[in-house]
Design a protein around this motif. Structure first.
Motif, short mmCIF file in Angstrom:
data_model
loop_
_atom_site.label_atom_id
_atom_site.label_comp_id
_atom_site.label_asym_id
_atom_site.label_seq_id
_atom_site.Cartn_x
_atom_site.Cartn_y
_atom_site.Cartn_z
N VAL A 118 0.85 -1.20 0.00
CA VAL A 118 0.00 0.00 0.00
C VAL A 118 0.88 1.25 0.00
CG1 VAL A 118 -1.93 1.16 1.14
CG2 VAL A 118 -1.63 -1.31 1.43
N PRO A 119 1.02 1.92 -1.13
CA PRO A 119 1.80 3.16 -1.14
C PRO A 119 0.97 4.35 -0.66
CG PRO A 119 1.06 2.64 -3.37
CD PRO A 119 0.60 1.51 -2.49
N ALA A 120 1.58 5.17 0.21
CA ALA A 120 0.98 6.45 0.60
C ALA A 120 1.62 7.50 -0.31
CB ALA A 120 1.26 6.75 2.07
N TYR A 121 1.15 7.53 -1.57
CA TYR A 121 1.77 8.37 -2.58
C TYR A 121 1.61 9.85 -2.25
CZ TYR A 121 -3.09 8.30 -4.30
OH TYR A 121 -4.46 8.39 -4.41
N VAL A 122 2.52 10.66 -2.78
CA VAL A 122 2.49 12.10 -2.53
C VAL A 122 1.26 12.70 -3.20
CG1 VAL A 122 3.69 14.29 -2.86
CG2 VAL A 122 5.00 12.21 -2.35
N LEU A 123 0.51 13.46 -2.45
CA LEU A 123 -0.76 14.01 -2.93
C LEU A 123 -0.56 15.29 -3.75
CD1 LEU A 123 -2.84 13.57 0.36
CD2 LEU A 123 -2.73 12.01 -1.61
N ALA A 124 -1.55 15.59 -4.59
CA ALA A 124 -1.56 16.85 -5.33
C ALA A 124 -1.78 18.01 -4.35
CB ALA A 124 -2.67 16.82 -6.38
N PRO A 125 -1.20 19.16 -4.63
CA PRO A 125 -0.52 19.53 -5.87
C PRO A 125 0.97 19.21 -5.91
CG PRO A 125 -0.77 21.46 -4.49
CD PRO A 125 -1.45 20.33 -3.77
N ARG A 126 1.57 18.73 -4.80
CA ARG A 126 3.00 18.36 -4.86
C ARG A 126 3.18 17.12 -5.73
NH1 ARG A 126 6.31 16.72 -0.91
NH2 ARG A 126 4.63 15.88 0.37
N GLY A 127 2.29 16.16 -5.58
CA GLY A 127 2.36 14.95 -6.37
C GLY A 127 1.53 15.10 -7.63
N THR A 128 2.20 15.27 -8.75
CA THR A 128 1.51 15.42 -10.03
C THR A 128 1.73 14.17 -10.87
OG1 THR A 128 3.44 16.64 -10.83
CG2 THR A 128 1.55 17.94 -10.09
N ALA A 129 0.90 14.02 -11.89
CA ALA A 129 0.88 12.78 -12.67
C ALA A 129 2.24 12.45 -13.29
CB ALA A 129 -0.19 12.85 -13.74
N ASP A 130 2.96 13.48 -13.77
CA ASP A 130 4.24 13.21 -14.42
C ASP A 130 5.25 12.60 -13.46
OD1 ASP A 130 4.30 15.64 -13.02
OD2 ASP A 130 5.84 16.49 -14.32
N ARG A 131 5.11 12.88 -12.16
CA ARG A 131 5.99 12.31 -11.15
C ARG A 131 5.44 11.02 -10.54
NH1 ARG A 131 6.94 17.86 -7.61
NH2 ARG A 131 7.96 19.11 -9.24
N THR A 132 4.14 10.98 -10.39
CA THR A 132 3.51 9.90 -9.64
C THR A 132 3.38 8.61 -10.44
OG1 THR A 132 2.28 11.54 -8.37
CG2 THR A 132 1.44 9.30 -8.31
N VAL A 133 2.97 8.71 -11.69
CA VAL A 133 2.74 7.51 -12.50
C VAL A 133 4.01 6.67 -12.65
CG1 VAL A 133 2.06 6.64 -14.77
CG2 VAL A 133 0.72 8.46 -13.66
N PRO A 134 5.19 7.25 -12.96
CA PRO A 134 6.39 6.42 -13.08
C PRO A 134 6.75 5.67 -11.80
CG PRO A 134 6.76 8.57 -14.08
CD PRO A 134 5.46 8.65 -13.34
N VAL A 135 6.56 6.30 -10.64
CA VAL A 135 6.87 5.62 -9.38
C VAL A 135 5.91 4.46 -9.15
CG1 VAL A 135 7.17 5.89 -6.90
CG2 VAL A 135 7.78 7.76 -8.43
N ALA A 136 4.63 4.68 -9.43
CA ALA A 136 3.66 3.60 -9.29
C ALA A 136 3.98 2.45 -10.24
CB ALA A 136 2.25 4.13 -9.55
N ALA A 137 4.41 2.77 -11.46
CA ALA A 137 4.79 1.73 -12.42
C ALA A 137 6.01 0.96 -11.92
CB ALA A 137 5.06 2.35 -13.79
#
Length: 305
Positions: A118-137
């Motif tokens: 279970v990742p507690a990914y960085v939320l928007a607006p700091r966590g944006t799709a260009d940064r978040t999707v590669p880490v999830a992949a």
């Protein structure tokens, strides 16, 4: 498989739907202003993403970090897991892991005997799709590579379902690898919120989600597949199961996913519960329990794919 689940919604689900409707502007994504207020409050005092202590009584819980992301590993105690699940939580990209998410994790560990990451990914607006999707992949790739006799299931709800699907598309583009199955609960797949039927179901939520989507998109256009995976290619993706309620403002996303995925030759099991709201499989209603049981079955059967 496509079907509308049940006939008339249960009494408990109707009461809960009425309570949610009555909450109006008190919902955290009820308007663009509500979203901005929530983001400002989170910047001042971030919400906790810690699992409830009670989870430690039924599972082994550990935490590591992938870059800035805390990642929880929840497994059946002293028992080899039957499958592994990467679970990506919802919350409009601006909301943290909450009790209903952890309750689903508990269900998967105790009922499906699954290891759940279970990742507690960085939320928007700091966590944006260009940064978040590669880490999830990357997380998904690592989990698939680690093997496991029970297979790997990618599971997401709401915004987490959108991030999960974008990660699966990204991984397919990189290596062609896929999990055993993708399970999406009330998926948010198009942050433009441009479908006419969405205005009929939930106009205030539509505006709030559009604002949250704008924050998550960052510098990308809202129809970029990393932001809105509905616009990405479905060819070569894993078999899917999709759960949604007909009274969800995001129901249109699930229906369009069904059309596009099947056109690309992807196997899709589709469940739409009549009269149920967003995220009903996470709710304490009879229809929610039935959906959770089906998700448990799908996780258990991942090894057979």
């Amino acid at each position: 498989m496509k079907g509308e689940v049940g006939g008339v919604p249960s009494l408990r689900s109707r009461a809960l739907s009425a309570a949610l409707a009555a909450s109006g502007g008190r919902r955290p994504l009820a308007s663009a202003e509500a979203v901005r207020t929530r983001v400002a409050q989170s910047a001042r005092r971030p919400a906790s993403h810690l699992p409830p202590r009670s989870l430690g009584r039924v599972a082994d819980v550990s935490r590591t970090f992938v870059g800035a992301w805390p990642v929880y590993d929840v497994s059946p105690p002293g028992d080899e897991s039957a499958a592994q699940v990467l679970y990506v939580h919802g919350g409009g990209y601006v909301g943290e892991l909450a009790r209903p998410h952890w309750a689903l994790v508990r269900n998967l560990v105790t009922r499906a005997r699954a290891r759940v990451v279970v990742p507690a990914y960085v939320l928007a607006p700091r966590g944006t799709a260009d940064r978040t999707v590669p880490v999830a992949a990357d997380l998904l790739s690592g989990l698939i590579a680690s093997g496991g006799a029970g297979g790997t299931v990618l599971l997401g709800d709401g915004a987490g379902a959108g991030l999960a699907l974008a990660a699966a598309q990204r991984l397919r583009e990189r290596t062609g690898a896929q999990p055993s199955r993708i399970v999406l609960v009330s998926p948010w797949l198009d942050v433009t919120m441009s479908r006419p039927e969405q205005a009929e179901i939930g106009a205030p939520d539509r505006e709030g989600l559009r604002e949250a989507g704008r924050l998550y998109a960052g510098t990308l256009p809202p129809d970029d597949p990393r932001v809105s995976p509905l616009y990405g290619s479905f060819a070569g993706l894993a078999p899917m199961a999709v759960f949604g309620g007909s009274r969800d403002v995001l129901a249109a996303d699930g229906r369009e996913l069904l059309r596009r995925a099947r056109a690309a030759g992807v196997e899709v099991e589709f469940h739409e519960a009549r009269g149920l709201p967003h995220g009903y499989p996470l709710l304490p209603v009879p229809e929610g329990r039935a959906a959770r049981e089906r998700i448990v079955e799908l996780v258990r059967s991942a090894a057979d794919l």
